[in-house]
Write an enzyme that holds these catalytic residues in place. Structure first.
Site, PDB file in Angstrom:
ATOM      1  N   GLY A  60       1.195  -0.860   0.193  1.00 15.22           N
ATOM      2  CA  GLY A  60      -0.275   0.140  -0.210  1.00 15.22           C
ATOM      3  C   GLY A  60       1.012   1.452   0.328  1.00 15.22           C
ATOM      4  NE  ARG A 102       5.839  -2.994  -4.444  1.00 18.17           N
ATOM      5  CZ  ARG A 102       4.449  -3.657  -4.390  1.00 18.17           C
ATOM      6  NH1 ARG A 102       3.414  -3.429  -3.511  1.00 18.17           N
ATOM      7  NH2 ARG A 102       3.518  -3.719  -5.235  1.00 18.17           N
ATOM      8  CE  LYS A 110      -2.008  -3.845  -6.467  1.00 18.47           C
ATOM      9  NZ  LYS A 110      -0.954  -4.396  -7.562  1.00 18.47           N
ATOM     10  CG  ASP A 156      -0.466   1.967  -5.674  1.00 21.15           C
ATOM     11  OD1 ASP A 156      -1.274   1.703  -6.059  1.00 21.15           O
ATOM     12  OD2 ASP A 156       0.603   1.636  -4.093  1.00 21.15           O
TER      13      ASP A 156
HETATM   14  O1  MRU Z   1       0.179  -3.517  -4.714  1.00 22.22           O
HETATM   15  P1  MRU Z   1       0.182  -3.427  -3.655  1.00 22.22           P
HETATM   16  O2  MRU Z   1      -0.934  -4.219  -2.662  1.00 22.22           O
HETATM   17  O3  MRU Z   1       1.119  -2.139  -2.596  1.00 22.22           O
HETATM   18  O4  MRU Z   1      -0.613  -2.569  -3.849  1.00 22.22           O
HETATM   19  C1  MRU Z   1      -1.761  -1.566  -4.017  1.00 22.22           C
HETATM   20  C2  MRU Z   1      -3.172  -0.137  -4.064  1.00 22.22           C
HETATM   21  O5  MRU Z   1      -2.818  -0.723  -4.643  1.00 22.22           O
HETATM   22  C3  MRU Z   1      -3.477   0.659  -3.536  1.00 22.22           C
HETATM   23  O6  MRU Z   1      -4.911   0.722  -4.368  1.00 22.22           O
HETATM   24  C4  MRU Z   1      -2.666   2.243  -3.403  1.00 22.22           C
HETATM   25  O7  MRU Z   1      -1.764   1.689  -2.495  1.00 22.22           O
HETATM   26  C5  MRU Z   1      -3.944   2.607  -2.542  1.00 22.22           C
HETATM   27  S1  MRU Z   1      -3.534   2.723  -0.751  1.00 22.22           S
HETATM   28  C6  MRU Z   1      -3.809   3.390  -0.127  1.00 22.22           C
END
Ligand code: MRU
Length: 367
Positions: free
Chosen positions: A54, A90, A254, A243
């Site tokens: 996240g 990442r 995502k 993100d």
């Molecule tokens: O791959 P992840 O689980 O880190 O991806 C997270 C997301 O896509 C969330 O929707 C995004 O970080 C927003 S969280 C407040």
């Protein structure tokens, strides 16, 4: 938020001060496990392996990763090395770079002897600020949920969300889920459609766990169900996180978010995106320039679950020899986003909209 009646954040300093503790998200929903991270390598691994994930939480973890690195070696080269190591974990969430820039700027001009204490303090501030921003997002998004309820003449509000943008994705509250928690707490009847979010199932594993823990009604759906539900009038609004959002309002989230936005547009369903301001990349205008993480194919070809006897197992879904592509994120163009919900208010997904709320940040900020 509470787990088993006890208040938790997703990250905190261990009681002895010698490490940082996190909730290991790779073990949920079947096991609630706390993990102790004692050094830079453990912090970097936690981000890469998605023990924390996240966008806002990745930033917070990176900040503590720098503080942990300073415990081992507080030199300038160690500071730069920690920055590079954590940045490489990442590529998509801009909060990671935002937090690392903040930590490096904050520590760079301090005497070496102060860097551990100052690092811990700055990371704690990043965490506290995240909680405050998300709480404000909750209040601002709550108004949108109340409006949706009024529009349909009262009754249950059906919200579709993708991935996990709840408290587990942040330090606390969450972004997209914060308004949902506040609406639920205010007595508004809410029902959430939870996209399972293959391949890592953040929806099925994490969002469903969170909502269940808070008593919010929800159903997990397969990732392809959203369009059907929207056609049938079963979704009042979509609410997702991001993100990285460009200054022009393109939203990277995502993988699969874009398809939900297309379906929402086709069916006249409002599509809202919730974000704290460190998720805005002021240096980018076009979402197509955002680096999209590609993870190992194994996350697609296998799936983890619990057997009836309680054993946690990974099983293979695909024929031997079939390769898989695993793109972690996609970009929803600003034109498909009804509005952005930030800590300073709700705005159009346009450069004007964002500048209106963040004139102080937008001016010349080319991070
Ligand atoms: O791959 P992840 O689980 O880190 O991806 C997270 C997301 O896509 C969330 O929707 C995004 O970080 C927003 S969280 C407040």
């Amino acid at each position: 938020m509470k787990v088993g009646g006890k208040k938790y954040r997703t990250i905190w300093v261990a009681g002895d001060g010698g490490a940082v503790e996190i909730i290991d998200q790779t073990r949920l929903p079947h096991e609630f496990a706390i993990l102790r991270l004692g050094d830079l390598a453990a912090a970097a691994h936690a981000i890469r392996a998605m023990q924390v994930r996240g966008a806002p939480l990745i930033g917070a973890m990176a900040a503590y990763g720098v503080a942990l690195a300073m415990r081992t070696d507080s030199s300038d080269s160690a500071l730069d090395g920690a920055y590079e190591t954590l940045l490489a974990t990442r590529p998509t969430a801009i909060n990671l770079k935002w937090a690392l820039d903040d930590m490096r700027d904050h520590l760079r001009n301090r005497p070496r002897g102060e860097r551990v204490g100052a690092g811990y303090a700055r990371a704690a501030k990043i965490c506290d600020d995240d909680v405050a921003m998300n709480e404000a997002i909750g209040r601002n998004g709550l108004a949108l949920i109340e409006a949706a309820r009024r529009k349909k003449g009262g009754g249950r509000v059906n919200i579709l969300t993708h991935c996990n943008a709840g408290w587990l994705a942040t330090v606390d509250w969450g972004t997209a889920l914060a308004p949902i928690y506040m609406a639920h707490d205010a007595g508004i009847e809410i029902h959430v459609w939870v996209d399972e979010t293959r391949p890592r199932n953040q929806g099925a594993s994490l969002t469903a766990w969170e909502l269940g823990g808070h008593g919010v009604a929800h159903k997990v759906i397969v990732d392809n169900a959203g369009g059907h539900l929207m056609q049938r009038g079963m979704v009042d609004l979509c609410l997702v996180g991001t993100d990285r959002t460009t200054r022009a309002g393109d939203v990277c989230n995502k993988i699969g978010t874009y398809l939900k936005a297309l379906a929402a547009d086709d069916n006249g369903v409002p599509f809202y995106v919730a974000l704290p301001s460190p998720t805005i990349d002021w240096a980018l205008s076009d979402g197509r320039s955002i680096p999209i993480e590609e993870r190992e194919g194994r996350e697609v070809t296998t799936i983890r679950g619990r057997t009836q006897s309680g054993e946690i197992l990974d099983v293979t879904l695909t024929p031997e020899g079939s390769e898989a592509a695993n793109y972690g994120f996609d970009v929803t163009p600003a034109r498909l986003v009804t509005a952005l919900v930030t800590e300073r208010g709700v705005c159009e997904a346009t450069e004007e909209g964002l500048r209106h709320l963040f004139a102080d940040r937008a001016a010349g900020d080319k991070r």
